[in-house]
Design a protein around this motif. Structure first.
Motif, short mmCIF file in Angstrom:
data_model
loop_
_atom_site.label_atom_id
_atom_site.label_comp_id
_atom_site.label_asym_id
_atom_site.label_seq_id
_atom_site.Cartn_x
_atom_site.Cartn_y
_atom_site.Cartn_z
N UNK B 98 16.13 -35.98 -33.82
CA UNK B 98 17.02 -36.97 -33.20
C UNK B 98 17.54 -37.94 -34.25
N UNK B 99 16.66 -38.28 -35.21
CA UNK B 99 17.08 -39.20 -36.27
C UNK B 99 18.18 -38.56 -37.11
N UNK B 100 18.01 -37.27 -37.41
CA UNK B 100 19.02 -36.56 -38.20
C UNK B 100 20.34 -36.50 -37.43
N UNK B 101 20.27 -36.14 -36.16
CA UNK B 101 21.50 -35.89 -35.40
C UNK B 101 22.21 -37.17 -34.96
N UNK B 102 21.54 -38.32 -35.07
CA UNK B 102 22.23 -39.57 -34.73
C UNK B 102 22.75 -40.28 -35.99
N UNK B 103 22.70 -39.57 -37.11
CA UNK B 103 23.33 -40.12 -38.32
C UNK B 103 24.84 -40.18 -38.10
N UNK B 104 25.50 -41.19 -38.66
CA UNK B 104 26.96 -41.27 -38.48
C UNK B 104 27.73 -40.21 -39.27
#
Lengths: 239, 270
Positions: B98-104
């Motif tokens: 989730x942290x990776x995929x919520x990167x801008x």
């Protein structure tokens, strides 16, 4: 942040129906709803983990569907489930997040030090996440969500599974952020004792907004004596 | 300014993969032991049974050990690529995804970065294996260790992209073990890693045809030729084409609007 006409279906079921929601800059908004209300689905849509098929989401003027990069850059997120790598240290996890936001290393290092100092975990920076307590882990996740300087912090059940003292400390820390830094916060919870009378509150149940306003006026609006009774009546009536 | 942000992100993803690798030192040992067992035991045992005629890129008769080294190098990359995708499934389970995929930054860039990280990780393993093989008497031209590098990058990217695509379809770590068996072993055995295609054709034309469409065959051949300072353009073209196809499919699969999961959900919802 503004959400308009947001609906979402999953597995043939309506999880969210026509949700309208506004979180003004620098405000603390509570999204209150029992388990299964649709809070986590709403957060998944707000963070673009799911794509909204119906409705719009704007974050400080940036449409999330059309301009996800600019919108996501303004968001900090604390997920309901743990989202840090247990095999890395706190510092390594935080540095990874900073890199994902394209932050220069020097800036990231300074902010990591400052934020860890603020939450009293500076001495634990090089400990592996696996050895952290639930409360410490949540504080690390809040630090991580703040590293890139977001204007809106989304906290999805950020105190779930914590003891009363840790819950109070984390909630108080987030409220301080609103006061001191002017960050807007959307605080999702199913615990009514986390709501203060002056909090802007949105009641979500079975995917629909049931009530919005100052928490202190909810009891009077519903003709009940206590906030707890008003919340219960809102979620029972709708059931 | 924007480019600097992308480079920082790429660096962060590569560093994280390296840190995870360093924390799991047994992975490095396992990655080396596997091909070494094939080299020291299997190849040594089959040396007298399996003769290899003079075929390009070799200019003379070679020992069987020498023939299978490029295949074993590709095997290291295949395992590393699949382990990279396993780490994507692990990330999904522990929540780091989730942290990776919520990167801008754009999702395609995040996935390509992840792929590069996995490929870079395979390089030290490959070179340590080749150094041990050299001590064992497998001595390609010294320049070959340099010329093979682009082939290693391309084949590593292609195999990593395949793993990435698989990881988008797998929801749990437990399921991944089964897919590994259904992907790694068939890919490895139905290729030119252990036997040249002409030998396979002698045994079974159908099996030869299967080997001829297996992308792993072309990864092996690309590595084989470039290790001997030659280029096989067919392998080069097919490795690039397969890699682009796998990567494109993985990017689509991880797109929240068009991904595999999204389509399945949409079908259910309809």
């Amino acid at each position: 942040m503004s959400v308009a006409g947001l609906s979402h279906r999953l597995g043939g079921r309506d999880i969210l129906s026509d949700v309208d929601l506004v979180v003004p800059a620098g405000s603390f908004v509570v999204l209150l709803g029992p388990n299964g209300a649709g809070k986590t689905t709403l957060f998944s849509l707000l963070t673009r983990l799911y794509t909204a098929r119906c409705g719009t989401i704007e974050i400080f003027g940036h449409d999330l569907a059309r301009n996800p990069g600019k919108a996501l850059a303004l968001l900090g997120v604390v997920f309901q489930q743990r989202s840090v790598d247990p095999d890395l240290t706190a510092r390594q996890n935080l540095a990874y997040h900073a890199a994902l936001h394209g932050m220069p290393r020097g800036t990231a290092r300074r902010r990591i030090e400052a934020e860890l100092e603020r939450v009293g975990l500076a001495a634990e920076a090089d400990r592996k996440i696996r050895s952290f307590s639930g409360g410490e882990l949540r504080r690390i996740e809040i630090v991580r969500a703040l590293l890139h300087g977001p204007r809106l912090l989304l906290c999805d059940e950020a105190t779930v599974g914590l003891d009363v003292r840790s819950r109070a400390a984390i909630l108080s820390d987030v409220r301080d952020l609103v006061r001191e830094r002017g960050i807007a916060v959307l605080w999702a919870t199913h615990l009514i004792d986390e709501v203060e009378p002056e909090d802007a509150t949105v009641i979500l149940h079975r995917g629909r907004i049931r009530w919005q306003g100052r928490a202190g006026t909810m009891a009077a609006d519903m003709g009940r004596g206590r906030l707890q009774d008003a919340f219960r009546s809102l979620t029972e009536e709708a059931a | 300014m924007i480019t600097a942000g992308y480079l920082r992100c790429l660096r962060g993803i590569v560093v994280r993969e390296m840190l995870r690798f360093v924390h799991q030192r047994s992975r490095f040992v396992a990655a080396l032991v596997r091909p070494l067992v094939w080299l020291f035991i299997f190849a040594a045992g089959f040396r007298s049974v399996l003769g290899v005629s003079i075929i390009p890129p070799y200019e003379t008769y070679i020992l069987y050990e020498e023939y299978i080294v490029p295949g074993l190098v590709a095997m290291i990359q295949l395992f590393t690529g699949m382990q990279g995708s396993l780490s994507m499934v692990y990330d999904r389970e522990v929540g780091s995804m989730r942290v990776l995929l919520t990167s801008p930054l754009p999702r395609w860039f995040l996935l390509v970065s992840k792929l590069l990280a996995v490929t870079v990780l395979s390089l030290p393993q490959v070179y340590v294996f080749q150094m041990i093989a050299r001590l064992w008497g497998i001595e390609p031209p010294t320049l070959g260790y340099l010329t093979v590098l682009p082939a290693l990058l391309l084949s590593g990217m292609m195999l990593g992209a395949l793993g990435l695509l698989l990881s988008s379809m797998i929801r749990q770590l437990e399921n991944f073990a089964g897919v590994m068996n259904f992907v790694i072993f068939p890919m490895f055995f139905a290729s030119s890693a252990l036997y040249p295609l002409w030998r396979i054709e002698e045994a079974s034309p159908l099996l030869r045809d299967i080997c001829a469409v297996n992308p792993f065959t072309y990864a092996v051949e690309l590595i084989r030729f470039m290790l001997y300072v030659r280029i096989d353009f067919l392998s080069l073209g097919l490795v690039v084409a397969y890699g682009a196809a796998f990567l494109g499919a993985a990017i689509l699969a991880y797109d929240p609007a068009r991904g595999v999961v999204g389509r399945v959900r949409a079908a259910v919802d309809a």
